[in-house]
Scaffold this motif. Structure first.
Motif, PDB file in Angstrom:
ATOM      1  N   PHE A 145      15.060  -1.832  -1.783  1.00 41.99           N
ATOM      2  CA  PHE A 145      15.159  -2.311  -0.403  1.00 41.99           C
ATOM      3  C   PHE A 145      14.324  -3.561  -0.134  1.00 41.99           C
ATOM      4  N   THR A 146      13.204  -3.711  -0.817  1.00 44.62           N
ATOM      5  CA  THR A 146      12.238  -4.744  -0.429  1.00 44.62           C
ATOM      6  C   THR A 146      12.768  -6.162  -0.610  1.00 44.62           C
ATOM      7  N   GLU A 147      13.756  -6.336  -1.448  1.00 43.17           N
ATOM      8  CA  GLU A 147      14.353  -7.656  -1.644  1.00 43.17           C
ATOM      9  C   GLU A 147      14.977  -8.189  -0.364  1.00 43.17           C
ATOM     10  N   PHE A 148      15.332  -7.265   0.537  1.00 47.57           N
ATOM     11  CA  PHE A 148      16.093  -7.657   1.731  1.00 47.57           C
ATOM     12  C   PHE A 148      15.310  -7.489   3.028  1.00 47.57           C
ATOM     13  N   ILE A 149      14.067  -7.020   2.951  1.00 47.22           N
ATOM     14  CA  ILE A 149      13.241  -6.792   4.138  1.00 47.22           C
ATOM     15  C   ILE A 149      12.078  -7.776   4.127  1.00 47.22           C
ATOM     16  N   SER A 150      11.900  -8.489   5.224  1.00 52.21           N
ATOM     17  CA  SER A 150      10.869  -9.532   5.257  1.00 52.21           C
ATOM     18  C   SER A 150       9.638  -9.140   6.059  1.00 52.21           C
ATOM     19  N   VAL A 151       9.743  -8.128   6.924  1.00 53.98           N
ATOM     20  CA  VAL A 151       8.619  -7.730   7.767  1.00 53.98           C
ATOM     21  C   VAL A 151       8.505  -6.206   7.767  1.00 53.98           C
ATOM     22  N   TYR A 152       7.275  -5.713   7.616  1.00 57.63           N
ATOM     23  CA  TYR A 152       7.023  -4.273   7.607  1.00 57.63           C
ATOM     24  C   TYR A 152       5.986  -3.930   8.666  1.00 57.63           C
ATOM     25  N   ARG A 153       6.243  -2.834   9.398  1.00 64.48           N
ATOM     26  CA  ARG A 153       5.252  -2.356  10.355  1.00 64.48           C
ATOM     27  C   ARG A 153       5.184  -0.841  10.248  1.00 64.48           C
ATOM     28  N   PHE A 154       4.016  -0.351   9.789  1.00 65.89           N
ATOM     29  CA  PHE A 154       3.785   1.076   9.636  1.00 65.89           C
ATOM     30  C   PHE A 154       2.714   1.529  10.617  1.00 65.89           C
ATOM     31  N   SER A 155       2.925   2.683  11.226  1.00 63.75           N
ATOM     32  CA  SER A 155       2.036   3.119  12.301  1.00 63.75           C
ATOM     33  C   SER A 155       0.617   3.380  11.832  1.00 63.75           C
ATOM     34  N   ASP A 156       0.437   3.863  10.586  1.00 61.01           N
ATOM     35  CA  ASP A 156      -0.930   4.116  10.124  1.00 61.01           C
ATOM     36  C   ASP A 156      -1.705   2.812   9.953  1.00 61.01           C
ATOM     37  N   GLU A 157      -1.005   1.731   9.636  1.00 58.75           N
ATOM     38  CA  GLU A 157      -1.652   0.437   9.471  1.00 58.75           C
ATOM     39  C   GLU A 157      -1.867  -0.257  10.807  1.00 58.75           C
ATOM     40  N   GLU A 158      -0.971   0.013  11.755  1.00 64.08           N
ATOM     41  CA  GLU A 158      -1.050  -0.638  13.062  1.00 64.08           C
ATOM     42  C   GLU A 158      -2.059   0.056  13.975  1.00 64.08           C
ATOM     43  N   GLY A 159      -2.258   1.361  13.766  1.00 67.66           N
ATOM     44  CA  GLY A 159      -3.164   2.116  14.631  1.00 67.66           C
ATOM     45  C   GLY A 159      -2.477   2.766  15.814  1.00 67.66           C
ATOM     46  N   VAL A 160      -1.208   2.452  16.012  1.00 76.83           N
ATOM     47  CA  VAL A 160      -0.395   3.082  17.056  1.00 76.83           C
ATOM     48  C   VAL A 160       0.979   3.376  16.458  1.00 76.83           C
ATOM     49  N   SER A 161       1.733   4.220  17.159  1.00 78.57           N
ATOM     50  CA  SER A 161       3.077   4.552  16.676  1.00 78.57           C
ATOM     51  C   SER A 161       4.117   4.226  17.743  1.00 78.57           C
ATOM     52  N   LYS A 162       5.370   4.254  17.333  1.00 74.12           N
ATOM     53  CA  LYS A 162       6.454   4.116  18.308  1.00 74.12           C
ATOM     54  C   LYS A 162       6.350   5.276  19.301  1.00 74.12           C
ATOM     55  N   PRO A 163       6.656   5.071  20.573  1.00 70.89           N
ATOM     56  CA  PRO A 163       7.357   3.922  21.151  1.00 70.89           C
ATOM     57  C   PRO A 163       6.455   2.824  21.699  1.00 70.89           C
ATOM     58  N   GLN A 164       5.199   2.750  21.282  1.00 67.56           N
ATOM     59  CA  GLN A 164       4.329   1.728  21.848  1.00 67.56           C
ATOM     60  C   GLN A 164       4.887   0.334  21.562  1.00 67.56           C
ATOM     61  N   SER A 165       4.828  -0.499  22.576  1.00 68.50           N
ATOM     62  CA  SER A 165       5.523  -1.786  22.544  1.00 68.50           C
ATOM     63  C   SER A 165       5.062  -2.704  21.421  1.00 68.50           C
TER      64      SER A 165
END
Length: 243
Positions: A145-165
């Motif tokens: 998959f990574t060949e086709f995905i340019s941006v990653y956002r994971f909640s453990d790395e961000e410190g918040v989870s969806k649905p936070q804006s």
């Protein structure tokens, strides 16, 4: 106009959020770490407690705990301390169990991501559990998959989870679009659909694995499988009002 697309991970691109094999692997890691002072049955109970707290934080606080948090909960519950090496090793086994017993990609999910990338930039926005973003990204790499995905956002790395804006706003910014120009695809109404709609984007509910929200969703589009999505994507991107 939609100028970028983001995908959820669990039950959108990959199956099997919960795995008995992974749970047993982690339970045995607890037993081995504490050198027989904890039974396998007790280890399973500890992991059940950990899972409930992870779920509570995700639902009530919209944040994600980490493998280190899981180790902290286990040691606190047992009233035992670990040496730094043992602590790090157990956290690593918690985190990488998903790479030992891997979930399967959903049928045609890779084709959907690849096809999308031919038209617009692609991102991934995923809430995580005891399996952190680093492990999920490795799975994406293993399965192409990574060949086709340019941006990653994971909640453990961000410190918040969806649905936070912020999960959607940062992804859109890194993809070079506004949130109104982002289509997000996922299986959960309270996180995926509510989250992207809150920032003015378009929402696609994927029901290939999870049917729970099919009749009550506020999503702009519903896809029963990835072949249907692939067929209709050009119409969506061209803003056909009759879709």
């Amino acid at each position: 106009m939609i100028k970028a697309v983001s995908f959820d991970f669990w039950r959108t691109l990959f199956r099997d959020v919960f795995s008995k094999e992974r749970q047993e692997y982690r339970a045995k890691a607890i037993v081995n770490t504490f050198k027989g002072r904890v039974s396998l049955e007790d280890a399973f109970e500890l992991l059940s407690m950990v899972g409930k707290e992870f779920t509570r934080c995700h639902i009530e606080e919209h944040r994600t705990l980490t493998p280190e948090d899981a180790v902290d909960m286990v040691t606190l519950q047992l009233g035992m301390e670990l040496e730094e090496r043992e602590y790090s090793s157990l956290a690593e086994e918690f985190a990488t169990a998903v790479l030992v017993f891997q979930p399967e990609p959903i049928e045609n999910a890779l084709d959907a991501v690849k096809y999308t990338s031919q038209f617009v930039p692609v991102g991934l926005i995923s809430d995580t559990g005891i399996s952190p973003g680093s492990s999920l990204k490795k799975l994406l790499e293993i399965h192409g998959f990574t060949e086709f995905i340019s941006v990653y956002r994971f909640s453990d790395e961000e410190g918040v989870s969806k649905p936070q804006s912020i999960m959607f706003e940062k992804t859109a910014e890194e993809l070079g679009v506004t949130t109104e120009e982002l289509l997000h695809l996922g299986d959960l109404e309270p996180t995926d659909i509510v989250g992207i709609k809150k920032v003015g984007g378009k929402a696609g509910l994927f029901t290939g694995v999870n049917l729970k929200y099919m009749t009550i969703t506020t999503a702009d589009y519903i896809f029963k499988d990835w072949l249907e999505y692939i067929e209709k994507l050009p119409l969506i991107l061209n803003n056909h009002s009759d879709f």
